[in-house]
Write a protein that holds these residues in place. Structure first.
Motif, PDB file in Angstrom:
ATOM      1  N   VAL A   1     -28.142 -68.768 -27.495  1.00 37.19           N
ATOM      2  CA  VAL A   1     -29.553 -68.433 -27.677  1.00 37.19           C
ATOM      3  C   VAL A   1     -30.215 -68.350 -26.306  1.00 37.19           C
ATOM      4  CG1 VAL A   1     -31.726 -69.231 -28.668  1.00 37.19           C
ATOM      5  CG2 VAL A   1     -29.589 -69.575 -29.914  1.00 37.19           C
ATOM      6  N   ASP A   2     -31.132 -67.412 -26.139  1.00 32.17           N
ATOM      7  CA  ASP A   2     -31.851 -67.255 -24.874  1.00 32.17           C
ATOM      8  C   ASP A   2     -32.507 -68.559 -24.451  1.00 32.17           C
ATOM      9  OD1 ASP A   2     -34.475 -66.507 -23.278  1.00 32.17           O
ATOM     10  OD2 ASP A   2     -33.141 -64.775 -23.119  1.00 32.17           O
ATOM     11  N   ALA A   3     -32.503 -68.815 -23.163  1.00 33.16           N
ATOM     12  CA  ALA A   3     -33.068 -70.069 -22.642  1.00 33.16           C
ATOM     13  C   ALA A   3     -34.557 -70.211 -22.964  1.00 33.16           C
ATOM     14  CB  ALA A   3     -32.853 -70.143 -21.130  1.00 33.16           C
ATOM     15  N   ASP A   4     -35.251 -69.101 -23.178  1.00 37.32           N
ATOM     16  CA  ASP A   4     -36.678 -69.151 -23.483  1.00 37.32           C
ATOM     17  C   ASP A   4     -36.965 -69.198 -24.980  1.00 37.32           C
ATOM     18  OD1 ASP A   4     -37.511 -69.087 -20.819  1.00 37.32           O
ATOM     19  OD2 ASP A   4     -37.372 -66.899 -20.731  1.00 37.32           O
ATOM     20  N   ALA A   5     -35.930 -69.213 -25.806  1.00 33.65           N
ATOM     21  CA  ALA A   5     -36.141 -69.292 -27.254  1.00 33.65           C
ATOM     22  C   ALA A   5     -36.732 -70.648 -27.626  1.00 33.65           C
ATOM     23  CB  ALA A   5     -34.814 -69.073 -27.977  1.00 33.65           C
ATOM     24  N   LEU A   6     -37.371 -70.704 -28.772  1.00 34.37           N
ATOM     25  CA  LEU A   6     -37.935 -71.965 -29.254  1.00 34.37           C
ATOM     26  C   LEU A   6     -36.816 -72.912 -29.676  1.00 34.37           C
ATOM     27  CD1 LEU A   6     -40.873 -70.607 -31.450  1.00 34.37           C
ATOM     28  CD2 LEU A   6     -41.019 -71.592 -29.154  1.00 34.37           C
ATOM     29  N   ASP A   7     -36.992 -74.202 -29.396  1.00 34.72           N
ATOM     30  CA  ASP A   7     -36.030 -75.185 -29.892  1.00 34.72           C
ATOM     31  C   ASP A   7     -36.418 -75.549 -31.320  1.00 34.72           C
ATOM     32  OD1 ASP A   7     -38.248 -76.819 -29.666  1.00 34.72           O
ATOM     33  OD2 ASP A   7     -37.429 -78.081 -28.062  1.00 34.72           O
ATOM     34  N   LEU A   8     -35.720 -76.519 -31.912  1.00 33.03           N
ATOM     35  CA  LEU A   8     -35.970 -76.847 -33.314  1.00 33.03           C
ATOM     36  C   LEU A   8     -37.414 -77.267 -33.559  1.00 33.03           C
ATOM     37  CD1 LEU A   8     -34.950 -77.364 -36.204  1.00 33.03           C
ATOM     38  CD2 LEU A   8     -34.436 -79.703 -35.484  1.00 33.03           C
ATOM     39  N   ILE A   9     -37.957 -78.136 -32.701  1.00 30.92           N
ATOM     40  CA  ILE A   9     -39.322 -78.617 -32.903  1.00 30.92           C
ATOM     41  C   ILE A   9     -40.322 -77.468 -32.794  1.00 30.92           C
ATOM     42  CG2 ILE A   9     -41.117 -80.165 -32.041  1.00 30.92           C
ATOM     43  CD1 ILE A   9     -38.850 -81.648 -33.347  1.00 30.92           C
ATOM     44  N   GLY A  10     -40.176 -76.651 -31.763  1.00 32.30           N
ATOM     45  CA  GLY A  10     -41.077 -75.518 -31.586  1.00 32.30           C
ATOM     46  C   GLY A  10     -40.945 -74.507 -32.712  1.00 32.30           C
ATOM     47  N   ALA A  11     -39.702 -74.250 -33.145  1.00 30.79           N
ATOM     48  CA  ALA A  11     -39.476 -73.300 -34.231  1.00 30.79           C
ATOM     49  C   ALA A  11     -40.093 -73.795 -35.527  1.00 30.79           C
ATOM     50  CB  ALA A  11     -37.981 -73.060 -34.410  1.00 30.79           C
ATOM     51  N   HIS A  12     -40.025 -75.093 -35.768  1.00 33.82           N
ATOM     52  CA  HIS A  12     -40.633 -75.677 -36.966  1.00 33.82           C
ATOM     53  C   HIS A  12     -42.145 -75.419 -36.952  1.00 33.82           C
ATOM     54  CE1 HIS A  12     -41.834 -78.739 -39.901  1.00 33.82           C
ATOM     55  NE2 HIS A  12     -40.572 -78.928 -40.225  1.00 33.82           N
ATOM     56  N   GLY A  13     -42.804 -75.706 -35.834  1.00 29.68           N
ATOM     57  CA  GLY A  13     -44.235 -75.446 -35.734  1.00 29.68           C
ATOM     58  C   GLY A  13     -44.565 -73.973 -35.879  1.00 29.68           C
ATOM     59  N   PHE A  14     -43.759 -73.126 -35.265  1.00 29.18           N
ATOM     60  CA  PHE A  14     -43.931 -71.671 -35.305  1.00 29.18           C
ATOM     61  C   PHE A  14     -43.889 -71.173 -36.750  1.00 29.18           C
ATOM     62  CE2 PHE A  14     -41.915 -67.424 -35.086  1.00 29.18           C
ATOM     63  CZ  PHE A  14     -42.742 -66.764 -34.195  1.00 29.18           C
ATOM     64  N   LEU A  15     -42.895 -71.625 -37.519  1.00 31.88           N
ATOM     65  CA  LEU A  15     -42.723 -71.146 -38.887  1.00 31.88           C
ATOM     66  C   LEU A  15     -43.780 -71.709 -39.829  1.00 31.88           C
ATOM     67  CD1 LEU A  15     -38.865 -71.332 -38.879  1.00 31.88           C
ATOM     68  CD2 LEU A  15     -40.213 -69.241 -39.139  1.00 31.88           C
ATOM     69  N   VAL A  16     -44.237 -72.931 -39.575  1.00 33.25           N
ATOM     70  CA  VAL A  16     -45.330 -73.476 -40.385  1.00 33.25           C
ATOM     71  C   VAL A  16     -46.614 -72.683 -40.127  1.00 33.25           C
ATOM     72  CG1 VAL A  16     -46.805 -75.490 -40.780  1.00 33.25           C
ATOM     73  CG2 VAL A  16     -44.324 -75.773 -40.615  1.00 33.25           C
ATOM     74  N   ALA A  17     -46.826 -72.274 -38.883  1.00 32.45           N
ATOM     75  CA  ALA A  17     -47.985 -71.415 -38.586  1.00 32.45           C
ATOM     76  C   ALA A  17     -47.902 -70.114 -39.369  1.00 32.45           C
ATOM     77  CB  ALA A  17     -48.064 -71.131 -37.081  1.00 32.45           C
ATOM     78  N   LEU A  18     -46.697 -69.538 -39.447  1.00 42.86           N
ATOM     79  CA  LEU A  18     -46.537 -68.293 -40.220  1.00 42.86           C
ATOM     80  C   LEU A  18     -46.775 -68.529 -41.700  1.00 42.86           C
ATOM     81  CD1 LEU A  18     -43.397 -66.679 -38.529  1.00 42.86           C
ATOM     82  CD2 LEU A  18     -45.816 -66.355 -37.994  1.00 42.86           C
ATOM     83  N   ALA A  19     -46.506 -69.757 -42.171  1.00 45.19           N
ATOM     84  CA  ALA A  19     -46.725 -70.074 -43.580  1.00 45.19           C
ATOM     85  C   ALA A  19     -48.211 -70.126 -43.923  1.00 45.19           C
ATOM     86  CB  ALA A  19     -46.068 -71.405 -43.928  1.00 45.19           C
ATOM     87  N   VAL A  20     -49.048 -70.534 -42.988  1.00 44.93           N
ATOM     88  CA  VAL A  20     -50.489 -70.645 -43.259  1.00 44.93           C
ATOM     89  C   VAL A  20     -51.270 -69.457 -42.713  1.00 44.93           C
ATOM     90  CG1 VAL A  20     -50.335 -73.163 -43.212  1.00 44.93           C
ATOM     91  CG2 VAL A  20     -51.065 -71.958 -41.159  1.00 44.93           C
ATOM     92  N   ALA A  21     -50.615 -68.528 -42.050  1.00 47.87           N
ATOM     93  CA  ALA A  21     -51.282 -67.399 -41.394  1.00 47.87           C
ATOM     94  C   ALA A  21     -52.057 -66.542 -42.398  1.00 47.87           C
ATOM     95  CB  ALA A  21     -50.247 -66.540 -40.672  1.00 47.87           C
ATOM     96  N   PRO A  22     -53.117 -65.879 -41.929  1.00 48.35           N
ATOM     97  CA  PRO A  22     -53.948 -65.065 -42.819  1.00 48.35           C
ATOM     98  C   PRO A  22     -53.190 -63.919 -43.472  1.00 48.35           C
ATOM     99  CG  PRO A  22     -55.041 -65.437 -40.712  1.00 48.35           C
ATOM    100  CD  PRO A  22     -53.638 -65.926 -40.563  1.00 48.35           C
ATOM    101  N   ARG A  23     -52.167 -63.410 -42.802  1.00 46.31           N
ATOM    102  CA  ARG A  23     -51.367 -62.328 -43.392  1.00 46.31           C
ATOM    103  C   ARG A  23     -49.921 -62.479 -42.920  1.00 46.31           C
ATOM    104  NH1 ARG A  23     -54.274 -57.449 -39.979  1.00 46.31           N
ATOM    105  NH2 ARG A  23     -53.467 -57.986 -37.897  1.00 46.31           N
ATOM    106  N   ASP A  24     -49.013 -61.921 -43.705  1.00 41.42           N
ATOM    107  CA  ASP A  24     -47.594 -62.035 -43.387  1.00 41.42           C
ATOM    108  C   ASP A  24     -47.238 -61.201 -42.161  1.00 41.42           C
ATOM    109  OD1 ASP A  24     -47.115 -63.732 -45.503  1.00 41.42           O
ATOM    110  OD2 ASP A  24     -46.554 -62.119 -46.883  1.00 41.42           O
ATOM    111  N   VAL A  25     -46.367 -61.768 -41.340  1.00 39.91           N
ATOM    112  CA  VAL A  25     -45.836 -61.068 -40.171  1.00 39.91           C
ATOM    113  C   VAL A  25     -44.427 -60.600 -40.530  1.00 39.91           C
ATOM    114  CG1 VAL A  25     -45.105 -61.327 -37.768  1.00 39.91           C
ATOM    115  CG2 VAL A  25     -47.182 -62.481 -38.578  1.00 39.91           C
TER     116      VAL A  25
END
Length: 216
Positions: free
Chosen positions: A30-54
């Protein structure tokens, strides 16, 4: 909401599934700049509450900063499936008025937020916001800024802004925000995903099956 009425946080993935994602996201494939598990968890939870689907192709590319070196199609399907499952489970939990379990202890200790998994998770959450920032602030910019302030403050991404730096120095305030993070996520979900005329779900107590307080 009193402590007696507050539902217990619910896990979004099983421990074994989180371990699998952790190992992959921490690997050299995985690219060195990719999100780790903790960051990815936060990222995906943000997508879950986002105003519209990405679109999945958009958020996958952002999470990984490119295409990982999957061993084969089966591994690609498994990893991407777990990421989508995390996002989808977060939606199901919040839709039912529940609270998502976060993968860290809800306390700072003597550290600044950005030096803890709390800051990493909130930074990942804000990455999810930045992915479609216009949608988050389109209808009511003031309300959006108020609801997102705790995540912005704890992420450490805005410490250069004078107002944020002042708030970041209030440790009691920070500890209070951290304790409320799961409930703040439900507030965001209700704001963005539940129309005003729709009866909002009542939080219900549901114990996570066989889970502790989270991961570090």
């Amino acid at each position: 909401m009193s402590d007696a009425d507050t539902p217990l946080p619910q896990p979004l993935l099983e421990d074994e599934e989180l371990d699998l994602l952790d190992d992959f996201l921490d690997s050299e494939r995985v690219d060195a700049d990719a999100l780790d598990l903790i960051g990815a968890h936060g990222f995906l939870v943000a997508l879950a509450v986002a105003p519209r689907d990405v679109p999945a192709a958009t958020w996958v590319a952002e999470l990984f900063h490119g295409e990982p070196a999957f061993d084969d199609d089966a591994e690609r399907e498994a990893i991407l499936g777990l990421l989508e499952q995390l996002r989808h489970t977060a939606i199901e939990v919040l839709e039912g008025g529940g609270l998502p379990e976060l993968p860290f202890e809800l306390e700072l200790g003597d550290l600044a937020p950005e030096e803890t998994p709390i800051g990493d998770w909130c930074a990942g959450f804000m990455e999810g916001v930045f992915l479609d920032e216009a949608a988050w602030f389109a209808d009511d910019e003031e309300a959006a800024a108020t609801l997102l302030l705790p995540f912005m403050l704890l992420s450490g991404l805005f410490d250069d802004e004078p107002d944020m730096a002042e708030l970041a120095g209030d440790n009691a305030r920070l500890e209070g925000l951290i304790a409320q993070l799961p409930e703040l996520l439900l507030d965001l979900y209700l704001h963005y995903r539940v129309p005003p005329e729709t009866p909002k779900p009542r939080p219900r107590r549901k114990a996570p099956a066989g889970r502790g307080k989270g991961r570090r």
